[in-house]
Design a protein around this motif. Structure first.
Motif, PDB file in Angstrom:
ATOM      1  N   UNK A 246      -5.901  -6.093   5.588  1.00  0.00           N
ATOM      2  CA  UNK A 246      -6.359  -4.783   6.048  1.00  0.00           C
ATOM      3  C   UNK A 246      -5.740  -4.447   7.408  1.00  0.00           C
ATOM      4  N   UNK A 247      -5.753  -5.416   8.302  1.00  0.00           N
ATOM      5  CA  UNK A 247      -5.166  -5.187   9.625  1.00  0.00           C
ATOM      6  C   UNK A 247      -3.664  -4.941   9.502  1.00  0.00           C
ATOM      7  N   UNK A 248      -3.011  -5.697   8.605  1.00  0.00           N
ATOM      8  CA  UNK A 248      -1.572  -5.490   8.374  1.00  0.00           C
ATOM      9  C   UNK A 248      -1.308  -4.083   7.849  1.00  0.00           C
ATOM     10  N   UNK A 249      -2.137  -3.609   6.927  1.00  0.00           N
ATOM     11  CA  UNK A 249      -1.996  -2.263   6.377  1.00  0.00           C
ATOM     12  C   UNK A 249      -2.164  -1.205   7.476  1.00  0.00           C
ATOM     13  N   UNK A 250      -3.163  -1.415   8.346  1.00  0.00           N
ATOM     14  CA  UNK A 250      -3.408  -0.448   9.424  1.00  0.00           C
ATOM     15  C   UNK A 250      -2.245  -0.408  10.401  1.00  0.00           C
ATOM     16  N   UNK A 251      -1.567  -1.524  10.567  1.00  0.00           N
ATOM     17  CA  UNK A 251      -0.407  -1.564  11.474  1.00  0.00           C
ATOM     18  C   UNK A 251       0.824  -0.945  10.829  1.00  0.00           C
ATOM     19  N   UNK A 252       1.039  -1.262   9.549  1.00  0.00           N
ATOM     20  CA  UNK A 252       2.245  -0.787   8.859  1.00  0.00           C
ATOM     21  C   UNK A 252       2.139   0.676   8.435  1.00  0.00           C
ATOM     22  N   UNK A 253       0.928   1.135   8.133  1.00  0.00           N
ATOM     23  CA  UNK A 253       0.683   2.519   7.693  1.00  0.00           C
ATOM     24  C   UNK A 253       1.614   2.939   6.558  1.00  0.00           C
ATOM     25  N   UNK A 254       1.547   2.235   5.421  1.00  0.00           N
ATOM     26  CA  UNK A 254       2.431   2.575   4.294  1.00  0.00           C
ATOM     27  C   UNK A 254       2.188   3.995   3.794  1.00  0.00           C
ATOM     28  N   UNK A 255       3.295   4.665   3.388  1.00  0.00           N
ATOM     29  CA  UNK A 255       3.206   6.037   2.914  1.00  0.00           C
ATOM     30  C   UNK A 255       3.406   6.151   1.409  1.00  0.00           C
ATOM     31  N   UNK A 256       4.045   5.141   0.816  1.00  0.00           N
ATOM     32  CA  UNK A 256       4.340   5.188  -0.617  1.00  0.00           C
ATOM     33  C   UNK A 256       4.119   3.813  -1.236  1.00  0.00           C
ATOM     34  N   UNK A 257       4.058   3.807  -2.578  1.00  0.00           N
ATOM     35  CA  UNK A 257       3.828   2.541  -3.284  1.00  0.00           C
ATOM     36  C   UNK A 257       4.920   1.523  -2.977  1.00  0.00           C
ATOM     37  N   UNK A 258       6.143   1.985  -2.783  1.00  0.00           N
ATOM     38  CA  UNK A 258       7.238   1.059  -2.503  1.00  0.00           C
ATOM     39  C   UNK A 258       7.044   0.345  -1.165  1.00  0.00           C
ATOM     40  N   UNK A 259       6.322   0.981  -0.241  1.00  0.00           N
ATOM     41  CA  UNK A 259       6.069   0.348   1.061  1.00  0.00           C
ATOM     42  C   UNK A 259       5.124  -0.846   0.929  1.00  0.00           C
ATOM     43  N   UNK A 260       4.286  -0.829  -0.088  1.00  0.00           N
ATOM     44  CA  UNK A 260       3.302  -1.902  -0.245  1.00  0.00           C
ATOM     45  C   UNK A 260       3.958  -3.227  -0.624  1.00  0.00           C
ATOM     46  N   UNK A 261       5.079  -3.164  -1.324  1.00  0.00           N
ATOM     47  CA  UNK A 261       5.730  -4.393  -1.789  1.00  0.00           C
ATOM     48  C   UNK A 261       6.268  -5.233  -0.638  1.00  0.00           C
ATOM     49  N   UNK A 262       6.488  -4.612   0.503  1.00  0.00           N
ATOM     50  CA  UNK A 262       7.025  -5.354   1.633  1.00  0.00           C
ATOM     51  C   UNK A 262       5.983  -5.995   2.523  1.00  0.00           C
ATOM     52  N   UNK A 263       4.711  -5.830   2.180  1.00  0.00           N
ATOM     53  CA  UNK A 263       3.638  -6.392   3.004  1.00  0.00           C
ATOM     54  C   UNK A 263       3.356  -7.828   2.583  1.00  0.00           C
ATOM     55  N   UNK A 264       3.352  -8.721   3.536  1.00  0.00           N
ATOM     56  CA  UNK A 264       3.249 -10.151   3.249  1.00  0.00           C
ATOM     57  C   UNK A 264       1.856 -10.576   2.792  1.00  0.00           C
ATOM     58  N   UNK A 265       0.811  -9.967   3.343  1.00  0.00           N
ATOM     59  CA  UNK A 265      -0.547 -10.463   3.126  1.00  0.00           C
ATOM     60  C   UNK A 265      -1.294  -9.760   1.998  1.00  0.00           C
ATOM     61  N   UNK A 266      -0.728  -8.713   1.455  1.00  0.00           N
ATOM     62  CA  UNK A 266      -1.418  -7.944   0.421  1.00  0.00           C
ATOM     63  C   UNK A 266      -1.299  -8.633  -0.934  1.00  0.00           C
ATOM     64  N   UNK A 267      -2.447  -8.791  -1.611  1.00  0.00           N
ATOM     65  CA  UNK A 267      -2.446  -9.405  -2.933  1.00  0.00           C
ATOM     66  C   UNK A 267      -1.598  -8.586  -3.905  1.00  0.00           C
ATOM     67  N   UNK A 268      -0.982  -9.273  -4.856  1.00  0.00           N
ATOM     68  CA  UNK A 268      -0.119  -8.591  -5.826  1.00  0.00           C
ATOM     69  C   UNK A 268      -0.877  -7.524  -6.597  1.00  0.00           C
ATOM     70  N   UNK A 269      -2.154  -7.823  -6.946  1.00  0.00           N
ATOM     71  CA  UNK A 269      -2.955  -6.872  -7.722  1.00  0.00           C
ATOM     72  C   UNK A 269      -3.240  -5.589  -6.947  1.00  0.00           C
ATOM     73  N   UNK A 270      -3.161  -5.669  -5.615  1.00  0.00           N
ATOM     74  CA  UNK A 270      -3.469  -4.504  -4.785  1.00  0.00           C
ATOM     75  C   UNK A 270      -2.261  -3.602  -4.555  1.00  0.00           C
ATOM     76  N   UNK A 271      -1.113  -3.965  -5.111  1.00  0.00           N
ATOM     77  CA  UNK A 271       0.103  -3.192  -4.875  1.00  0.00           C
ATOM     78  C   UNK A 271       0.360  -2.153  -5.961  1.00  0.00           C
ATOM     79  N   UNK A 272      -0.609  -2.042  -6.876  1.00  0.00           N
ATOM     80  CA  UNK A 272      -0.451  -1.069  -7.961  1.00  0.00           C
ATOM     81  C   UNK A 272      -1.826  -0.593  -8.403  1.00  0.00           C
ATOM     82  N   UNK A 273      -1.836   0.445  -9.209  1.00  0.00           N
ATOM     83  CA  UNK A 273      -3.070   0.927  -9.800  1.00  0.00           C
ATOM     84  C   UNK A 273      -4.011   1.573  -8.805  1.00  0.00           C
ATOM     85  N   UNK A 274      -5.310   1.512  -9.121  1.00  0.00           N
ATOM     86  CA  UNK A 274      -6.332   2.212  -8.348  1.00  0.00           C
ATOM     87  C   UNK A 274      -6.434   1.709  -6.913  1.00  0.00           C
TER      88      UNK A 274
END
Length: 385
Positions: A246-274
């Motif tokens: 969550x803290x990593x997301x708040x720092x990176x401020x992703x704008x698109x789904x493709x930005x999520x794939x580059x986050x180290x701490x985000x679970x794979x299941x959280x990079x798609x769908x709802x």
């Protein structure tokens, strides 16, 4: 050893229990894979010296409703006795918006009666009931059926020994006129706000390295989305994404789904769908938060001008009071509370209710220079000035 699986049998037991002064209660549940606890077993015992007045209740039975138990909880003529009741009470509140009344928590009572901080059930069984608890089934899967005899015996022991513990502690509280102290603590346990988590307030539990309002605005929205998603889907919040992600997301401020794939701490299941959609929407909402609606961290404690010498004196006073009263220090005041008192704060639990009798009044007199502390042998005593 009787296991109740029907509403009628539960009703019969609860009606019989209502004829007694008290009934002991415990639960077994699972929470590793859900947001809300899954109730798997309820143990109940009426006064007695053996297992004949104790039963197991199977809430997983399709032929059983817990309404007779909730009727017993509402019956104010019978005390409902728990040990460390908070998680049990949360289950019943979430399920039926009911609290047992009156309630007695033996862990709270034991802290008041001099058994130390957050004393465990096993310790009280050993010291008061002169018994022992079999630990072999502690980490069992209580949702699996059938339950083994070892599981049943372990579960039942949680309410059979509890009868003797309750009777002893209740008598001690009567002797020392401290029953009101326990009742004050019980009010916190039976307050709905203790168990209701508002998603918009979830961010306050997080620890971050920066208190920038712009950053915290994104943290707040991400935490709110995670909490709401976890509640609606009944999954642990860490299964949505963990605090560090969550803290990593708040720092990176992703704008698109493709930005999520580059986050180290985000679970794979959280990079798609709802979840992914919710993350991006939350980040966008936080980024666009108006200045006047941004969260403001509580810096009141940071601004306190603590008198370190006075804070040390308060610690000595607290230790003296806990030794003379037998009440666990943690139940009276925390280290942060003592610093706040030394800095001039007065709106604190340590200075009101039963705590004022044990510690608060003398703490204020010490701050006002009306008393001093003096060593007398192995004890510390207050001296009038």
């Amino acid at each position: 050893m009787k296991t109740i699986t029907t509403t009628q049998d539960l009703s019969n037991f609860c009606k019989a229990a209502a004829e007694h002064d008290y009934v002991t209660v415990d639960t077994e549940f699972l929470r590793e894979r859900t947001y809300y606890s899954k109730l798997c077993l309820i143990q109940l015992a009426m006064p007695g010296t053996d297992e004949s007045n104790a039963v197991l209740v199977d809430p997983l039975s399709e032929e059983l409703s817990l309404e007779p138990l909730y009727d017993l909880f509402r019956d104010t003529s019978t005390v409902k006795v728990f040990h460390a009741a908070r998680q049990d009470l949360e289950i019943f509140w979430v399920d039926a918006q009911v609290f047992p009344e009156p309630l007695f928590d033996t862990q709270v009572a034991a802290m008041v009666c001099g058994f130390g901080e957050q004393v465990g059930y096993e310790t009280l069984v050993r010291k008061i009931a002169r018994g022992s608890v079999d630990k072999s089934s502690r980490f069992t899967d209580w949702s699996r059926r059938p339950l083994s005899e070892a599981q049943k015996s372990y579960a039942l022991a949680d309410v059979t020994h509890l009868r003797q513990i309750y009777e002893y502690l209740s008598a001690e509280l009567d002797k020392t006129n401290r029953k009101r102290w326990v009742e004050e603590e019980i009010q916190i346990l039976t307050n709905p706000s203790t168990y209701e988590v508002e998603p918009r307030e979830a961010w306050k539990r997080l620890k971050t390295r920066t208190n920038s309002p712009k950053f915290l605005a994104v943290v707040r929205e991400l935490a709110a989305f995670r909490e709401q998603y976890a509640q609606e889907n009944n999954v642990p919040r860490n299964r949505v994404f963990k605090d560090d992600a969550l803290v990593e997301l708040a720092s990176a401020k992703p704008k698109a789904h493709t930005d999520l794939s580059g986050l180290r701490l985000l679970l794979r299941e959280a990079r798609r769908g709802a979840i992914a959609d919710g993350i991006l929407a939350a980040v966008q909402k936080g980024v666009n938060c108006p200045q006047d609606q941004m969260p403001k961290p509580d810096r009141s404690r940071e601004k306190l001008q603590v008198n370190p010498a006075l804070a040390d004196l308060l610690r000595v006073l607290l230790k003296s009071k806990t030794e003379s009263s037998g009440v666990a220090a943690k139940l009276i005041a925390s280290s942060a509370d003592l610093d706040a008192i030394a800095a001039g704060e007065r709106d604190l639990p340590a200075l009101s209710g039963w705590r004022s009798e044990v510690f608060g009044l003398d703490a204020l007199r010490l701050c006002d220079g009306k008393i001093a502390l003096a060593a007398k042998g192995n004890n510390v005593e207050t001296v009038e000035l």
